[in-house]
Design an enzyme around this catalytic site. Structure first.
Site, PDB file in Angstrom:
ATOM      1  N   GLU A 129      32.297  42.418  44.570  1.00 12.02           N
ATOM      2  CA  GLU A 129      31.511  42.529  45.813  1.00 12.02           C
ATOM      3  C   GLU A 129      30.022  42.729  45.564  1.00 12.02           C
ATOM      4  OE1 GLU A 129      33.371  45.531  48.261  1.00 12.02           O
ATOM      5  OE2 GLU A 129      34.797  44.029  48.999  1.00 12.02           O
TER       6      GLU A 129
ATOM      7  N   TRP B 129      43.017  42.962  50.845  1.00  5.89           N
ATOM      8  CA  TRP B 129      43.900  42.272  49.889  1.00  5.89           C
ATOM      9  C   TRP B 129      44.640  43.254  48.984  1.00  5.89           C
ATOM     10  CZ3 TRP B 129      41.874  40.291  44.604  1.00  5.89           C
ATOM     11  CH2 TRP B 129      41.030  41.242  44.023  1.00  5.89           C
ATOM     12  N   ASP B 130      44.419  44.566  49.190  1.00  8.11           N
ATOM     13  CA  ASP B 130      44.955  45.557  48.241  1.00  8.11           C
ATOM     14  C   ASP B 130      46.471  45.516  48.103  1.00  8.11           C
ATOM     15  OD1 ASP B 130      42.326  46.213  49.222  1.00  8.11           O
ATOM     16  OD2 ASP B 130      42.449  48.063  48.079  1.00  8.11           O
TER      17      ASP B 130
ATOM     18  N   LYS C 287      31.120  44.488  40.046  1.00  9.23           N
ATOM     19  CA  LYS C 287      31.688  45.733  40.555  1.00  9.23           C
ATOM     20  C   LYS C 287      33.090  45.932  39.985  1.00  9.23           C
ATOM     21  CE  LYS C 287      32.943  47.868  44.993  1.00  9.23           C
ATOM     22  NZ  LYS C 287      33.063  47.636  46.436  1.00  9.23           N
ATOM     23  N   GLN C 288      33.814  44.816  39.860  1.00  6.09           N
ATOM     24  CA  GLN C 288      35.229  44.903  39.489  1.00  6.09           C
ATOM     25  C   GLN C 288      35.675  43.572  38.897  1.00  6.09           C
ATOM     26  OE1 GLN C 288      35.463  44.928  43.909  1.00  6.09           O
ATOM     27  NE2 GLN C 288      37.633  44.665  43.494  1.00  6.09           N
TER      28      GLN C 288
END
Ligand code: BGC
Length: 817
Positions: free
Chosen positions: A498, A359-360, A619-620
């Site tokens: 994640e 998806w970046d 994580k993010q």
């Protein structure tokens, strides 16, 4: 001399840094890329030369932990770099065994050249100076070149030069993958064409991608062709020319190697080997001529893509931003327009994540939309060509519409690995990241943003609308009705974080009602309905017919888009997913003290026999992605549509809550957090931005950059500068500006494309200056801090910024929105 902020330089030879430098000094042109390995290096402890084709994949099976797994890898292609020498039959040059007197390696970003100068003394006391230059041609995408200049400083004698093509390469760039099969190439043909030309042809063993490389090597002494005796040497898949030439002290021996690379998939060619051979034979005689056209192509690209800035205290920011733009343009370039490749998370710079597409692009397209929108369009077409496969994926999973996979490569199938290695524990573990269905919101978002920035109605007509409709249909079919709550729910998915793959007490992976996923699903459904209103009648009817879209289905979309469930914590903070609030708080301080670097808490906890699933940690950015992608107004509209209360005050509270619980284990995280804080906490935003800017340069993840750059973070930081600190938004058929430069920034300048317009933007703390550069266009509607103005063709307009917005509203002859 090129100004310093155009040069990315390393002083001295640092063996342990070589692989990192190789990744960061990769040269590419969107068609292929070659790591910045030294020309005398082979894959070993210190070096990893690698050449990758955009979209050049191959599948291999491996037996592992009792199962057969199959991976599709980005293939390391034959190494075209080898170009080395020795003096008078001695050892071949090895920088580790001579006495290095001076060493400098420079990536010249303005010109797209990699330069290396070395002065050394060998065991016999012979002093030699080397100057090396390299390019991967930005205009002629099949060409690359290297020059080696050797100057004896205190000796004369014979020099042997070896120039080779090495087809013995394997995929060995990522230590974690070393137990996996890695022999992707089979030799088709290797031969000497003539005394200066070599030709090598290989084929990938499963995808049958034919790759041909031809190399032409010429020697010059003080600028004149040298009489050198050539000798052809070969070993299975490795072929070389060895030339011997007499050199006198202070003479310049230059060796020029020009390489052409073709594949069996290239358009407008007959056969790869024939083309490669022909191209090196007809390439201009001198290296310098090729450099000139290459530099010209880069200059033109930079004119469209640069960000010029002036800081009160100049630091590495400007150079780092340019490095990021540089690597983005080497991964996707105008050559992408003719290719069937997506934009890979790690560039074509290494083998991490196998060159897969995630998806970046969500972090990459915004920059391209306002600079080189044709590239976004080409990359969205990568998705469109895989719509059929995405429909099958949805169908196989029991859904309707189209479901794009979390990771994809050649044909759009799900390529996420099902096992991954935790290097800390040495265990192979189930990989559940494929549950990130939210990629299907990202693809829709990208289609819509591209359309907003370009008003490219042809794209919407032929491709974009169909993508949006199939994605809306997917989300409507994923949503399950909960009769008790009278809400729709989305179950068994993962959000962007994640570290949470499931519930601690349940064997099956997956989480319910991830806020980011649920709200973005609603957003996609709204856009699906909107696009039907936008399309001309005949196309709407065609699509409804082709897709079998009945009014009852549209009514269902409408219903789901109004009754999706969102879960909140008791204090009103939007919950990352249902059940998050019940998880344990994590001992951040304890773990920081014990491990120092706690970015990869997943690995740390697993190695301890624990799991991140038990804790409130991320994580993010996950919930916060919503504030990154949607404006406060859009969020408010969506909340109201769903009948949930919304208050502006909830935003900073939510940001604070999750920011305290995030380890930033993905480089994307800093970008999102810097963005959401850009208005409310400029110093903290700037700090996160600076960290994100350094993530590859300093390899903050300790070893991942050498396996490939992090393109999402690279493009994301540039986009932060371009959109967050300028307040640029494309919305409501208008280009909005609301500049808020970071502390210490004196000026920011760039040009941008918006719909059919081209303009220069210059921002200082005192003023925004816009210059329309397209002479024949209709006037452009811009909104500066909410006040609407018309910018006439060729007009330059200054908007003062220092005053309060209310006093500025009357600036210029403002038209109403
Ligand atoms: C991140 C993902 C990202 C992927 C590829 C992972 O570490 O968690 O969000 O898509 O890397 O860059």
């Amino acid at each position: 001399m090129m100004p310093e902020h155009w040069l990315f330089a390393y002083e001295g030879f640092e063996p342990r840094q070589e692989k990192l430098r190789e990744a960061l000094c990769t040269l590419g042109n969107g068609y292929f890329a070659t790591r910045g390995a030294a020309p005398e290096a082979r894959a070993d402890e210190l070096h990893y030369p690698g050449t990758y084709l955009a979209g050049g994949y191959n599948r291999l099976k491996t037996e592992l932990a009792g199962r057969v797994i199959e991976n599709e890898d980005l293939v390391n292609q034959p190494n075209w770099l080898p170009l080395t020498f020795r003096m008078d039959g001695g050892d071949w040059f090895n920088v580790s065994t001579v006495k290095v007197r001076a060493y400098r390696q420079v990536l010249d970003m303005a010109r797209g050249l990699l330069l290396r100068t070395v002065s050394f003394e060998d065991a016999q006391g012979r002093r030699t100076r080397l100057e090396q230059r390299r390019f991967v041609h930005m205009r002629h995408k099949h060409l690359a070149g290297q020059e080696l200049v050797l100057v004896p400083e205190n000796w004369s004698g014979p020099v042997q030069v070896r120039s080779a093509l090495d087809g013995q390469v394997l995929n060995g760039g990522v230590a974690r993958y070393q137990q996996l099969s890695n022999r992707h190439l089979r030799l088709v043909m290797a031969k000497e064409v003539d005394a200066e030309t070599l030709l090598l042809e290989v084929e990938t063993v499963q995808s049958r991608l034919g790759v041909a490389e031809a190399a032409r090597t010429r020697l010059y002494l003080d600028g004149h062709r040298a009489e050198a005796q050539g000798k052809f040497v070969q070993d299975e898949g490795y072929l070389a020319h060895e030339f011997t030439v007499e050199v006198k002290a202070h003479q310049r021996l230059s060796v020029e190697k020009v390489v052409a690379l073709y594949t069996s998939k290239d358009p407008a060619v007959s056969e790869a080997a024939m083309e490669a051979r022909r191209e090196v034979q007809r390439a201009p005689g001198r290296f310098e001529e090729l450099v000139a056209t290459h530099v010209q192509a880069w200059t033109h690209l930079w004119n469209r893509s640069d960000l010029d800035l002036e800081l009160a205290k100049p630091n590495g920011t400007h150079r780092a931003l340019r490095l990021h733009i540089f690597h983005l343009l080497q991964t996707v370039s105008p050559h992408t327009l003719d290719q069937d490749a997506g934009v890979p998370a790690r560039g074509w710079h290494g083998e991490a994540y196998r060159g897969h597409i995630f998806w970046d692009e969500l972090f990459i397209f915004p920059f391209l939309n306002l600079r080189l929108p044709a590239l976004t369009r080409a990359l969205l077409r990568y998705r469109y060509r895989r719509l059929g496969r995405a429909r099958e994926e949805a169908h196989e999973a029991g859904f309707r519409g189209a479901m794009f996979p979390w990771q994809s490569g050649s044909d759009g199938s799900e390529e996420s690995p099902r096992l991954h290695l935790n290097p800390r524990s040495g265990r192979w573990l189930p990989d559940e990241t494929w549950l990130q269905r939210h990629i299907n919101a990202a693809v829709a978002y990208n289609v819509w943003q591209y359309y907003q920035a370009t008003a490219d109605s042809e794209f919407l007509y032929f491709h974009g609308a169909e993508l949006l409709l199939e994605l809306a249909r997917f989300w409507a079919s994923v949503a399950e009705w909960n009769p008790r709550l009278r809400r729709y729910e989305i179950k068994k998915v993962m959000g962007p974080d994640e570290y949470h793959t499931g519930y601690p007490d349940q064997p099956e992976p997956g989480l319910n009602n991830n806020s980011y996923t649920n709200l973005m699903a609603v957003w996609v459904l709204c856009k699906g309905l909107e696009v039907l209103r936008l399309l001309p009648d005949e196309r709407r009817e065609e699509l409804q017919e082709v897709l079998g879209l009945e009014p009852s289905e549209l009514a269902h979309w409408e219903d789901v888009s109004r009754k999706m469930r969102l879960v909140f914590h008791e204090d009103g903070v939007l919950s990352q997913f249902e059940g998050y609030e019940q998880l344990q708080e994590f001992d951040w301080e304890g773990y920081r003290a014990r491990y120092h670097d706690i970015q990869r808490l997943d690995r740390i906890l697993e190695a301890e026999g624990d799991s991140p699933n038990r804790y409130k940690l991320s994580k993010q950015a996950d919930v916060l992605m919503l504030f990154y992608l949607l404006s406060a107004e859009e969020l408010q509209e969506l909340f109201e549509r769903l009948g949930y209360p919304f208050s502006q005050e909830m935003i900073p509270r939510t940001v604070d809550y999750y920011l305290q619980r995030t380890s930033h284990g993905s480089t994307l995280s800093g970008v999102v957090h810097a963005w959401v804080l850009a208005r409310s906490d400029r110093p903290r935003s700037w700090q996160l931005f600076t960290e994100a800017l350094q993530s590859d340069i300093s390899d903050v993840q300790g070893g991942t950059t050498q396996e490939g750059i992090h393109l999402g973070a690279m493009a994301g930081t540039v986009d932060l500068m371009q959109r967050a600190y300028t307040g640029i938004e494309v919305r409501g058929d208008m280009l909005h500006f609301n500049p808020h430069l970071p502390e210490g920034m004196r000026r920011l300048k760039f040009s941008l494309r918006y719909r059919k317009h081209l303009m220069d933007v210059e921002i200082t703390p005192r003023a925004l200056v816009l210059t329309s550069r397209w002479r024949f266009q209709t006037p452009l509607k811009v909104a500066v801090r909410g006040a609407c103005h018309l910018l006439q063709p060729s007009e330059t307009r200054r908007f003062p910024l220092a005053q309060e917005p209310s006093t500025e509203a009357h600036e210029g002859e403002g038209a109403s929105p």
